[in-house]
Design an enzyme around this catalytic site. Sequence first.
Site, PDB file in Angstrom:
ATOM      1  N   CYS A 130      45.903  49.323  30.927  1.00  0.00           N
ATOM      2  CA  CYS A 130      45.388  48.372  31.057  1.00  0.00           C
ATOM      3  C   CYS A 130      44.256  47.826  32.172  1.00  0.00           C
ATOM      4  O   CYS A 130      42.352  47.627  31.724  1.00  0.00           O
ATOM      5  CB  CYS A 130      45.667  47.106  30.206  1.00  0.00           C
ATOM      6  SG  CYS A 130      46.577  46.371  31.153  1.00  0.00           S
ATOM      7  N   HIS A 212      47.159  40.964  30.208  1.00  0.00           N
ATOM      8  CA  HIS A 212      46.455  42.237  30.051  1.00  0.00           C
ATOM      9  C   HIS A 212      44.726  41.453  30.675  1.00  0.00           C
ATOM     10  O   HIS A 212      44.585  40.713  30.408  1.00  0.00           O
ATOM     11  CB  HIS A 212      46.523  41.758  28.765  1.00  0.00           C
ATOM     12  CG  HIS A 212      45.709  42.621  27.938  1.00  0.00           C
ATOM     13  ND1 HIS A 212      46.167  44.109  28.464  1.00  0.00           N
ATOM     14  CD2 HIS A 212      44.695  43.148  26.947  1.00  0.00           C
ATOM     15  CE1 HIS A 212      45.371  45.044  27.109  1.00  0.00           C
ATOM     16  NE2 HIS A 212      44.597  43.848  26.682  1.00  0.00           N
TER      17      HIS A 212
END
Length: 475
Positions: A130, A212
Amino acid sequence: MNVAAGGPGTASASTTAANSIFNNSLLASATGATTMPMAQLADGWLELESDPGLFTLLLEDFGCHDVQVEEVYDLQKPIESPYGFIFLFRWIEERRARRKIVETTAEIFVKDEEAISSIFFAQQVVPNSCATHALLSVLLNCNENNLQLGDTLSRLKVHTKGMSPENKGLAIGNTPELACAHNSHAIPQARRRLERTGAGVASCRFTGEAFHFVSFVPISGQLFELDGLKPYPMNHGGWEDHEDWTDKFRRVMAERLGIATGEQDIRFNLMAVVPDRRIAITHKLKMLRTNQAIVSGTLQKLLKADEQGESGNGDQQRPDTPTTLLEPSAFTAKDLQLLLKNLDTEIAINEQNLADENDRRHMFKVDASRRTHNYDKFICTFLSMLAHQGVLGELVSQHLLPSKKVSGQSAANRISKQNSAASSAGANAGAAAGVTPKSQQQQQQPQTAASKNGKSPGKTPGRRRKGRNKCRKRK
């Protein structure tokens, strides 16, 4: 702060297997390099820490050298010419605040396929990628002409244009240049964790607490949020004519953080992708030095003209000498000297700023070396040397003592030292005043008795005989 990416939104094993042949043939033309399946990429993709220095060096490894990443501590503070923002947050699926955010963002999903294919939106089908996804979402959606992406990112942008978000995610995951650059900045613990878990494309799930990255970028007058774990990009709308797109971003982030922190705290980190500050400083320095040369030359000509006028040789001036700046209505010598002084000050300030930026970039590399170096061999060798010298056991026993016992011993040692210091101070004071301390008198008593037995004259035995005689008279 470590990043654990994967879990919800990752591709299943069957989907990945179905696309592996297509993906390998695609990347042969997209990257211009020999490609390989994801399973054969060295160690897979590893977790990365959220650090602006790490992200800046990662962009350099991608081939993009005119960009840097800065951490944002205050949303209200203006940021100069950002390309986009990267938001790191804690992901917990079961939390109520998370469900509120999902319900809110579901209303702004962009589901039109033509609109999706016109931007670079890639689904995260590879765990732990990510960080790279967030950087690419900003850079590959930037239309700045002065932004040099480099060969790898330029080919990736061209050859993935019009692809589905899932295929774009596969293209990112199977690009060896991106994977190698990504993994080169991972800490050794991340590699060991991957070896223990044996995480694959479909087996890596969110467990407990994970973090994230998502990106916020302006595209065609609209603020988009690009999250690789979401099925669609999110359009937060446009901004007013008198506003900058960062004003719209501030409002969205204020609302997002207000929802997320409604029931409990949320840990987050915000970074801005901006142009390399050294480029702007270098350009400004070049302009200042040019102006400095012009002002200095004009001042010298003006002073020379004044000297010639005072000596009466003004008529010998060459006809082709420019006299526009030498007119009294333009600048006087004093004005030019003051202007030259201000230019010198500005040049010194910008030279210091450029040196600071270079030092900062150097420290990024030093920190990266320390972060990625494996100290296991050094620690094992150091402990072995201590054991060979016979001091390891003593050091371990000293550090394994209970804290209370150690603190009690320390207090006793302090009291003993204080008593010793007080005794020595009293002895020194008594010697100076001619008084014998009581402890020394007790030590001198055996010597007095010895002198008595030896029938040596002394004041103390005489006093004792006089006292005994008085007692006999009383009887």
